[in-house]
Motif scaffolding. Structure first.
Motif, PDB file in Angstrom:
ATOM      1  N   ALA A 212       2.232   4.455   0.005  1.00 46.96           N
ATOM      2  CA  ALA A 212       3.341   3.562  -0.344  1.00 46.96           C
ATOM      3  C   ALA A 212       2.898   2.095  -0.363  1.00 46.96           C
ATOM      4  O   ALA A 212       3.333   1.326  -1.228  1.00 46.96           O
ATOM      5  CB  ALA A 212       4.493   3.750   0.641  1.00 46.96           C
ATOM      6  N   ILE A 213       2.049   1.697   0.573  1.00 44.84           N
ATOM      7  CA  ILE A 213       1.687   0.272   0.687  1.00 44.84           C
ATOM      8  C   ILE A 213       0.333  -0.046   0.051  1.00 44.84           C
ATOM      9  O   ILE A 213       0.090  -1.194  -0.336  1.00 44.84           O
ATOM     10  CB  ILE A 213       1.679  -0.162   2.163  1.00 44.84           C
ATOM     11  N   ALA A 214      -0.567   0.936  -0.023  1.00 45.60           N
ATOM     12  CA  ALA A 214      -1.891   0.716  -0.609  1.00 45.60           C
ATOM     13  C   ALA A 214      -2.325   1.983  -1.334  1.00 45.60           C
ATOM     14  O   ALA A 214      -3.177   2.726  -0.840  1.00 45.60           O
ATOM     15  CB  ALA A 214      -2.906   0.321   0.468  1.00 45.60           C
ATOM     16  N   PRO A 215      -1.734   2.261  -2.489  1.00 43.11           N
ATOM     17  CA  PRO A 215      -2.063   3.512  -3.194  1.00 43.11           C
ATOM     18  C   PRO A 215      -3.536   3.560  -3.593  1.00 43.11           C
ATOM     19  O   PRO A 215      -4.166   2.530  -3.830  1.00 43.11           O
ATOM     20  CB  PRO A 215      -1.139   3.473  -4.418  1.00 43.11           C
ATOM     21  N   MET A 216      -4.030   4.778  -3.669  1.00 42.14           N
ATOM     22  CA  MET A 216      -5.423   4.987  -4.062  1.00 42.14           C
ATOM     23  C   MET A 216      -5.604   4.626  -5.528  1.00 42.14           C
ATOM     24  O   MET A 216      -4.846   5.062  -6.389  1.00 42.14           O
ATOM     25  CB  MET A 216      -5.814   6.443  -3.817  1.00 42.14           C
TER      26      MET A 216
END
Length: 723
Positions: A212-216
């Motif tokens: 949610a905060i740092a997608p791959m």
């Protein structure tokens, strides 16, 4: 006229990129003469050219000499051209010299291209031998200069394949990400009936927050990483200015714009050089009290790390490495033939360790804080990021640790290791798998769990005096220094009493990898006193482990491990020490002195003039040790086992003669835990070795010294500027 000018410019450009370097001799041989030189073209591997002359007289040593030279050049160069007058009738298939020469060429994968006569008497004597290059348009022309003809040919060298970009997946984690993670993670959302379900629940919860905060994101990363000093703002600005000047000159072709471009390029190089100097000077200045980092940095400046060949970065090669590492261990175990069974009476165990004690959040936090920042691809959170958000995930980690300790089960997800091949020594052939050693990386959470168990197990062993008294490896307050001091002191005392000392240094092959799990568990139960859920936990920790090989972004299939203690683990060395406990009892039963450092075992005796009983006991003990190691699936490497005699020279010679009669070959000096010990015990050889290493590092430092600036009043200068 313009066409002629363009041709001249192309020739000038070719000569500019062509670099011919006269090569040093690869040896002096009595059967032939030669001269060698190296050609370097841009974007192509170096090409070695050798011009030879062999006299017409038959020489029995030619085949051996030629083979010796090829063994050197074929190792160092992929592209090879050998030409000259060999005076061997290769056109005669029945000629003995021709058969020997063809056999040598076939052995080294070389190709001979001349198939027509090169001599006035219609024999093929002048040869063209190559490897790694393409030869075409071979022709033989009689230019009437001698009785030999000229051989003309064209060649081409395949360019180096440009390293393609690697596809990597990464998350953009920064300070704002940390704050969002702490806000969104909720330890109450995780649950599980057992430790594996609990670990999977925590992992899923963390991954959901990260997505949610740092997608791959999928990125293309060049194999050649950008140097950190090139990211400086001043360097980037000057580089952009230089590029603008270059584009302007290429568009206008005016000399004035070319002069501006050269000035900007010079300024860019100067700024880049100063930025690099400042970067490394700051590292050296901050590590002035840490000699290890200091010399590692200097060594990195002069000897860049060896990169794996691009052809190894693929899935088939990863699978090949995985199978090779597994077959190597299995081959050692199969080669061990146990014919004699050695029984050693175990000492009585007064106390038992039946279970591990649950820990608190504070204990887990202290454990994580003290562990290093090492991380690998198996970690859900990078170690540095985990430590920065530790308070938000600490209750979940503590719950996983305690569930594992109480149930006696080590989580399955933490039993996988990622193996990265590392070249054993720079200069070795990177295409030979045997030149690599496996470097194992384990999940960080697994190390946390191991550290908790390690501390409780060590406390139990110290309380019950279960450690081998003469084991200095991986023990509190013990090191290589304690092992060296103990053995050296004993030998010096014997020498002061006029006695001769005989020392044998035993060497084991892959000792940590061939440990039998059944024997180890039996040792933990009967020799140490571990039972109940504690023994179940250790059994779960050892069994059903697996690994895969990772090279770049490529990985291999999973391979199972059915023996050995985990490499790169915290518990592995301690368990190996417990595995070796009976060895000390065996040596003591023969009245032999000994000292261990992990798998390095030293056994030694002292004897007076004319006394050979201790030597016989030492030889008998060595045979029993060999049999015991075979019983325990440990391979004693007899080729690397060393013997040395200390004491007065005349007595040493007598004892050495007796040792030879027992098939023990003493040396004048041996290397013990990195220290060179000689028969006189004066350490002159070790001092010379240390001095040579010190001068080597000093020369490395001198290579990076640009100039020394004399300080003036009121000014501050760095004493060493690194280029």
């Amino acid at each position: 006229m313009n066409r002629k000018y363009e041709k001249i410019k192309r020739v000038e450009a070719f000569l500019h990129c062509l670099e011919i370097i006269l090569q040093p001799a690869f040896g002096v041989f009595s059967s032939f003469e030669y001269v060698s030189f190296k050609i370097e073209l841009k974007q192509t591997p170096p090409l070695l050219c050798i011009v030879m002359y062999k006299p017409p007289q038959h020489s029995q040593s030619f085949t051996d000499d030629f083979t010796e030279m090829l063994s050197v050049v074929c190792t160092d160069f992929d592209g090879l051209v050998i030409t000259g007058d060999f005076n061997v009738h290769v056109d005669n298939v029945n000629d003995r010299n021709a058969k020997e020469l063809n056999a040598v060429l076939e052995t080294f994968g070389l190709i001979q291209h001349v198939s027509c006569p090169t001599h006035s008497r219609r024999h093929t004597l002048d040869l063209l031998i190559t490897r790694g290059v393409t030869i075409y348009n071979v022709s033989v022309v009689d230019v009437a200069l001698s009785d030999h003809f000229c051989v003309f040919f064209d060649l081409s060298v395949a360019p180096k394949p440009p390293p393609g970009p690697a596809v990597v997946q990464r998350r953009q984690i920064n300070e704002s990400t940390r704050a969002q993670f702490v806000e969104m993670i909720n330890p109450e959302n995780v649950s599980g009936a057992n430790v594996d379900e609990m670990l999977n629940s925590v992992t899923s919860s963390i991954l959901n927050v990260l997505d949610a905060i740092a997608p791959m994101k999928v990125q293309l990363r060049k194999h050649r990483q950008e140097a950190p000093w090139r990211n400086d703002d001043l360097v980037r600005a000057q580089k952009q200015q230089c590029r603008r000047a270059e584009r302007k000159w290429r568009k206008s072709k005016l000399q004035v714009h070319y002069g501006i471009y050269k000035a900007e390029l010079y300024a860019y190089n100067q700024i880049l050089c100063r930025t690099r100097e400042r970067y490394f000077s700051e590292i050296i200045g901050s590590c002035s009290s840490n000699s290890r980092i200091l010399f590692t940095t200097v060594n990195r400046l002069t000897n860049p790390p060896t990169q794996l060949p691009i052809e190894l970065v693929c899935t088939p090669k990863c699978n090949e490495f995985a199978v090779f590492f597994n077959d190597k261990v299995q081959g050692i175990k199969k080669a061990i033939n146990s014919t004699t069974h050695i029984t050693i009476e175990r000492p009585p165990t007064h106390s038992k360790l039946t279970h591990f004690i649950p820990v608190t959040d504070q204990t887990v936090q202290e454990t994580i804080t003290r562990l290093s920042l090492s991380t690998c691809c198996l970690d859900v959170l990078p170690t540095r990021f985990l430590k920065s958000v530790l308070n938000s995930v600490l209750p979940s980690i503590t719950q996983i640790v305690n569930m594992s300790l109480q149930s006696g089960i080590f989580p399955e997800a933490l039993k996988t290791a990622v193996i990265k091949p590392l070249l054993k020594k720079s200069g070795l052939d990177p295409t030979v798998l045997n030149n690599y050693r496996p470097i194992s990386n384990l999940p960080f959470l697994g190390k946390v769990l191991e550290k908790v168990v390690y501390q409780q197990l060590t406390d139990f062993l110290l309380l019950n005096n279960s450690f081998d008294v003469f084991q200095s490896g991986f023990r509190p307050h013990h090191s290589t220094e304690t092992a060296l001091i103990k053995v050296t002191n004993d030998i010096r005392l014997n020498t002061d009493d006029g006695k001769v000392s005989v020392l044998i240094l035993l060497d084991l092959s892959a000792a940590f990898d061939t440990v039998d799990h059944g024997i180890l568990l039996h040792r933990l139960q009967d020799w140490v006193g571990i039972s109940g859920s504690a023994l179940s936990w250790l059994k779960s920790y050892l069994e059903d482990r697996k690994y895969f090989v990772e090279i770049g972004s490529c990985v291999s299939d999973y391979m199972g491990l059915n023996c050995g203690v985990p490499q790169g683990s915290i518990l592995g060395p301690l368990l190996f020490n417990l595995y070796m406990l009976p060895l000390g009892q065996l040596i003591c039963s023969n009245n032999i002195s000994y000292h261990n450092y992990a798998d390095d075992t030293l056994i030694y005796v002292s004897l007076t003039t004319g006394e050979y009983g201790p030597v016989d006991s030492l030889n008998h003990c060595l045979q029993q040790i060999s049999a015991w190691m075979q019983n325990n699936f440990l391979q004693l490497n007899s080729d690397k086992t060393e013997v040395i005699v200390f004491g007065p020279q005349k007595q040493r010679e007598i004892v050495s003669s007796y040792l030879h009669s027992l098939s023990l070959k003493p040396s004048n000096q041996v290397r013990n835990l990195g220290v060179i010990m000689d028969s006189d015990l004066n350490f002159n050889s070790h001092i010379k070795s240390v001095t040579s290493a010190a001068f080597y590092h000093l020369k490395n430092i001198a290579k990076n010294q640009k100039h020394n600036v004399k300080a003036r009043p009121g000014d501050t200068y760095s004493c060493i500027c690194l280029q």
